[in-house]
Design an enzyme around this catalytic site. Sequence first.
Site, PDB file in Angstrom:
ATOM      1  N   HIS A 155      13.058 -42.040 -40.574  1.00  0.00           N
ATOM      2  CA  HIS A 155      13.778 -42.465 -39.354  1.00  0.00           C
ATOM      3  C   HIS A 155      14.708 -43.650 -39.598  1.00  0.00           C
ATOM      4  CE1 HIS A 155      11.425 -39.631 -37.140  1.00  0.00           C
ATOM      5  NE2 HIS A 155      10.281 -40.255 -37.336  1.00  0.00           N
ATOM      6  N   ASP A 192       7.956 -33.220 -41.667  1.00  0.00           N
ATOM      7  CA  ASP A 192       7.234 -34.100 -40.748  1.00  0.00           C
ATOM      8  C   ASP A 192       7.367 -33.516 -39.328  1.00  0.00           C
ATOM      9  OD1 ASP A 192       6.200 -37.198 -40.518  1.00  0.00           O
ATOM     10  OD2 ASP A 192       7.422 -36.692 -38.759  1.00  0.00           O
ATOM     11  N   HIS A 194       8.355 -35.027 -36.745  1.00  0.00           N
ATOM     12  CA  HIS A 194       9.531 -35.586 -36.063  1.00  0.00           C
ATOM     13  C   HIS A 194      10.815 -35.288 -36.845  1.00  0.00           C
ATOM     14  CE1 HIS A 194       6.056 -38.243 -34.969  1.00  0.00           C
ATOM     15  NE2 HIS A 194       6.579 -38.103 -33.764  1.00  0.00           N
ATOM     16  N   ASP A 287       1.516 -35.146 -39.275  1.00  0.00           N
ATOM     17  CA  ASP A 287       1.492 -35.236 -37.806  1.00  0.00           C
ATOM     18  C   ASP A 287       1.781 -33.878 -37.164  1.00  0.00           C
ATOM     19  OD1 ASP A 287       4.034 -35.619 -38.854  1.00  0.00           O
ATOM     20  OD2 ASP A 287       4.446 -37.472 -37.749  1.00  0.00           O
TER      21      ASP A 287
HETATM   22  C1  SP5 Z   1       7.188 -41.508 -39.618  1.00  0.00           C
HETATM   23  C2  SP5 Z   1       6.830 -41.062 -38.235  1.00  0.00           C
HETATM   24  O1  SP5 Z   1       6.098 -40.086 -38.073  1.00  0.00           O
HETATM   25  N1  SP5 Z   1       7.280 -41.797 -37.219  1.00  0.00           N
HETATM   26  C3  SP5 Z   1       6.987 -41.411 -35.883  1.00  0.00           C
HETATM   27  C4  SP5 Z   1       7.423 -42.429 -34.929  1.00  0.00           C
HETATM   28  C5  SP5 Z   1       7.247 -41.921 -33.532  1.00  0.00           C
HETATM   29  N2  SP5 Z   1       6.260 -42.641 -32.836  1.00  0.00           N
HETATM   30  C6  SP5 Z   1       6.169 -42.271 -31.475  1.00  0.00           C
HETATM   31  C7  SP5 Z   1       4.923 -42.832 -30.913  1.00  0.00           C
HETATM   32  C8  SP5 Z   1       4.888 -42.677 -29.437  1.00  0.00           C
HETATM   33  C9  SP5 Z   1       3.477 -42.506 -28.996  1.00  0.00           C
HETATM   34  N3  SP5 Z   1       2.950 -43.639 -28.344  1.00  0.00           N
HETATM   35  C10 SP5 Z   1       2.180 -43.254 -27.219  1.00  0.00           C
HETATM   36  C11 SP5 Z   1       0.805 -43.753 -27.288  1.00  0.00           C
HETATM   37  C12 SP5 Z   1       0.021 -43.050 -26.218  1.00  0.00           C
HETATM   38  N4  SP5 Z   1      -1.318 -43.501 -26.206  1.00  0.00           N
HETATM   39 ZN    ZN Z   2       6.388 -38.090 -37.861  1.00  0.00          ZN
END
Ligand code: SP5
Ligand code: ZN
Length: 344
Positions: A155, A192, A194, A287
């Site tokens: 990212h 990944d 994302h 993930d």
């Molecule tokens: C490297 C990678 O996988 N980065 C991912 C970054 C995205 N993170 C988003 C997280 C949002 C979730 N937070 C919500 C918590 C709910 N308990």
């Molecule tokens: Zn990710």
Amino acid sequence: MKEYLAKNLQHCPPYETWNGKPEPHSEVPARMDMIEKALLDLPGQIIYPNQFKPIPRNLIPDIHDLSYLSFLANTLKLETEDYRYPSVFPYRRTDQFSNQPNAMLGYYSTDLYTPINNKVLEYAVLSASAAYNSALAVLEGDRSSYALSRPPGHHAGFDFMGGYCYLNNAALAARTLSGANYQKRVAILDIDFHHGNGTEDIFKKIQSDLPDSQIGVLHISIHADPNEKFPYFSGQKTIKETPLSQGINYPLPLGTTNQEYQKTLYQALDRVCLFNPEYLVIPVGFDTHEQDPIGGFKLTTEYYRQIASEIMSLEKPTVFIQEGGYNLDTIGANLTSFIEGIEG
Ligand code: SP5
Ligand code: ZN
């Protein structure tokens, strides 16, 4: 297979903000312990940072903007190891800049997940070194290599950080494999959960003036529908699959199963073959697993073996770079399955 470990256990952002509230940060050092345990039980050769070759000076400025790198260099002057988060963001991209530290932090950030302190540059460089050394292993003739790069990288764009990423490890590996004058063709296939927005951004920028026939690095990503999930503002389905310089995106709905993923994987691998690269770079995130706390696909531990073996069936020298994967109970088994697929 050689496995380069940049665990950076000291790197520990205290929280990520969600709906204005601090939530426990997902990208925790304990992920590394689970992964290292899994690697120790496998036959590969683990290589620790004291044996890494340093990244040549000119390489990181090849994939990141100098002003962004100078912003990161300035983090070394912060007085504490307390993590700082941005407070303001520019509206869209503006050509007006402010040197006020808080403004710059917002300018180079995309979210409230990716804080800075006076050590993050050191962590990010070590993480990038793991990727660089993995690329060297393949250049020296290994059929595959693996970088446990933490913090992750995909990212991080040409001039921004985000999604827990500061420097783009996969882009650095691809840039290294492509050679000084981009003589070698390299395909990046990001698996990944994302969208690999940072990597896409970097190679779009680097190659924006080139005709298709001279595109040396092709970026392909299979990921969650950005209408649903981070990074939201990139990764929509590529309608017109040329020019190649656009990169190719395969967004998939939440709930995607092994069988559904497999169909898309075949399409993506066909595109890789059409491009006819000399090397592959695979940013890997677990993930996509059915039990991941921030993902939303339904891939199983056993299926990672098949993904890896489909990739290896292309018979290209391949660098695997660790990205996400946040379930501490399954990340080890997922990596084991994946590596068994690589080794066949
Ligand atoms: C490297 C990678 O996988 N980065 C991912 C970054 C995205 N993170 C988003 C997280 C949002 C979730 N937070 C919500 C918590 C709910 N308990
Ligand atoms: Zn990710």
